[in-house]
Enzyme design. Sequence first.
Site, mmCIF file in Angstrom:
data_model
loop_
_atom_site.group_PDB
_atom_site.id
_atom_site.type_symbol
_atom_site.label_atom_id
_atom_site.label_comp_id
_atom_site.label_asym_id
_atom_site.label_seq_id
_atom_site.Cartn_x
_atom_site.Cartn_y
_atom_site.Cartn_z
ATOM 1 N N HIS A 72 -100.743 -13.933 4.871
ATOM 2 C CA HIS A 72 -101.327 -15.281 4.854
ATOM 3 C C HIS A 72 -100.326 -16.365 5.275
ATOM 4 C CE1 HIS A 72 -104.394 -17.980 2.569
ATOM 5 N NE2 HIS A 72 -103.889 -18.600 3.617
ATOM 6 N N HIS A 124 -99.739 -19.838 8.043
ATOM 7 C CA HIS A 124 -100.272 -20.805 9.020
ATOM 8 C C HIS A 124 -99.169 -21.138 10.008
ATOM 9 C CE1 HIS A 124 -103.963 -21.537 6.704
ATOM 10 N NE2 HIS A 124 -103.191 -21.301 5.656
ATOM 11 N N HIS A 166 -105.368 -16.132 -2.077
ATOM 12 C CA HIS A 166 -104.753 -17.027 -3.082
ATOM 13 C C HIS A 166 -105.552 -17.203 -4.379
ATOM 14 C CE1 HIS A 166 -107.334 -19.497 -0.619
ATOM 15 N NE2 HIS A 166 -106.394 -19.888 0.234
ATOM 16 N N ASN A 189 -104.594 -26.088 -1.808
ATOM 17 C CA ASN A 189 -105.929 -25.538 -2.077
ATOM 18 C C ASN A 189 -105.886 -24.021 -2.025
ATOM 19 O OD1 ASN A 189 -106.963 -28.111 -2.144
ATOM 20 N ND2 ASN A 189 -107.787 -28.046 -0.064
ATOM 21 N N ASP A 230 -99.265 -17.989 1.834
ATOM 22 C CA ASP A 230 -100.045 -19.158 2.273
ATOM 23 C C ASP A 230 -99.099 -20.245 2.798
ATOM 24 O OD1 ASP A 230 -102.063 -20.910 2.905
ATOM 25 O OD2 ASP A 230 -102.662 -21.328 0.846
ATOM 26 N N HIS A 268 -96.665 -28.785 6.796
ATOM 27 C CA HIS A 268 -97.196 -30.117 7.082
ATOM 28 C C HIS A 268 -96.021 -31.054 7.328
ATOM 29 C CE1 HIS A 268 -101.414 -29.341 6.249
ATOM 30 N NE2 HIS A 268 -101.076 -28.681 5.158
ATOM 31 N N GLY A 274 -101.201 -28.039 0.973
ATOM 32 C CA GLY A 274 -100.414 -26.920 1.495
ATOM 33 C C GLY A 274 -98.925 -27.117 1.310
HETATM 34 O O1 DOR Z 1 -103.431 -25.683 0.773
HETATM 35 C C1 DOR Z 1 -103.884 -25.137 1.760
HETATM 36 N N1 DOR Z 1 -103.422 -25.416 2.996
HETATM 37 N N2 DOR Z 1 -104.857 -24.239 1.617
HETATM 38 C C2 DOR Z 1 -105.494 -23.723 2.664
HETATM 39 O O2 DOR Z 1 -106.345 -22.911 2.462
HETATM 40 C C3 DOR Z 1 -105.177 -24.176 4.031
HETATM 41 C C4 DOR Z 1 -103.790 -24.619 4.109
HETATM 42 C C5 DOR Z 1 -103.440 -25.339 5.393
HETATM 43 O O3 DOR Z 1 -103.819 -24.871 6.469
HETATM 44 O O4 DOR Z 1 -102.734 -26.340 5.332
#
Ligand code: DOR
Length: 437
Positions: free
Chosen positions: A73, A75, A244, A291, A318, A322, A337
């Site tokens: 997981h 990003h 998560h 989240n 996860d 950002h 995130g």
């Molecule tokens: O906190 C989160 N950020 N939860 C998610 O499911 C997506 C992720 C994000 O892409 O920033």
Amino acid sequence: MSGIASILAVTGGSVIDPHIGPLEGAAVFIEDGRFAAVETDAKKIKARLKSISDENIFDATGKLVTPGLVDLHVHLREPGREDEETVISGALAAAAGGFTTICCMPNTSPTIDDQETVRFVLSEAAGAACRVHVVGAVTKRRAGKELAEIGDLVKAGVVAISDDGDFVQNPDLMRRALEYARMFDITIMQHAEDKFLVGDGVMNESFASAKLGLRGRPAVAEEIAVLRDIKLASFTGGKVHIQHVSARGSVDAIRRAKADGVNITAEACPHHFTLTDDEIEKKFDTNLRVNPPIRTRDDVEAVIAGLVDGTIDCIATDHAPHSSEEKDVEFDLAPPGMVGLETALGLVKTELIDKGYLSWTDAIHKMTVNPARIINQPHGELSKGHSADLTIIDADRQWKVDPARFKSKSRNTPFTGRTLSARVTHTILRGQISYSE
Ligand code: DOR
């Protein structure tokens, strides 16, 4: 050490075979970037080492040697937000965290919901410091209205599908998606939070949110989503992986479903077995916004119990980069995130192993074999012929989290300044060093 071309033997360390446990003084032999043997007999090791020159031997004395870590997981933000992370920078962060395989989520811009975008990400990943698998979207643009061309995505190489960031709210669409996924023998990774129940909530709905006057995302939103997907997995025979897991009720539901033989797996993230929602009041750090949200001590204890008894199969990060501009706002305006690749192993050691919940072998199992099985990939084991991916860990190293030293392009961690008790010193991918401290 990092300058050597190819590693042909790793010696002197305590090798953790996730199926067996620690093998003191074992040596791992590598040929053509693949595992050739794990040898425990000192005489045989000596004989075999005779034909290998010193520069191809990695001395792991005093370290743990584990199969390369696998993270389901992550990003990577490419395409679309290359200022926050790219495939290359995310892979470097992964290697620094000891990962040799990661799965990237499709909530990019454009969404990874067609063959071209899958191929683009895979081509960016060629030669990266970590193997990157792509998870395609369940629905077009992750809008929850129409299924993506799942067969096309599979042909292009996705290892699973997910609308991560969003729950596939429509149960009929999820049913059809599971039927397709079953045909292609892939798993649906579900962000289980009912959209109507979370509304525009920004933290766990609890005493803490009421006190702070922040809109809540109740645990029941996750629990209902998990229960629905258990029913649909059981009905369709498709495989659901709950991402998560954060709430006690979800852990309990997954435990019961597994006992009933439902095809369901689950992951937990370091922040959900480490942090509680009262931290938000203490720090107001927007890096605590995530989240599903960090919840209560009772939920943390349930997530840990789920990891201990096998209800939760794996540990995933996860990793959600950002920019500081976006996070440097009021709590409820910040995007959810936090980054996680470079702190995961240290948090697992400090929060789960040191506190006696998991042994090293159990923890490594949840970070190697189990996640690899969920995506049907031959990673995370020391088996002969498998890609020679290894993580070398100093299991007794105290270090302080300093985001300025991250390889990730983003710095959004709530763990700044925290002392962790183990550190990855080297990562080996396909028999080559992909990260060296
Ligand atoms: O906190 C989160 N950020 N939860 C998610 O499911 C997506 C992720 C994000 O892409 O920033």
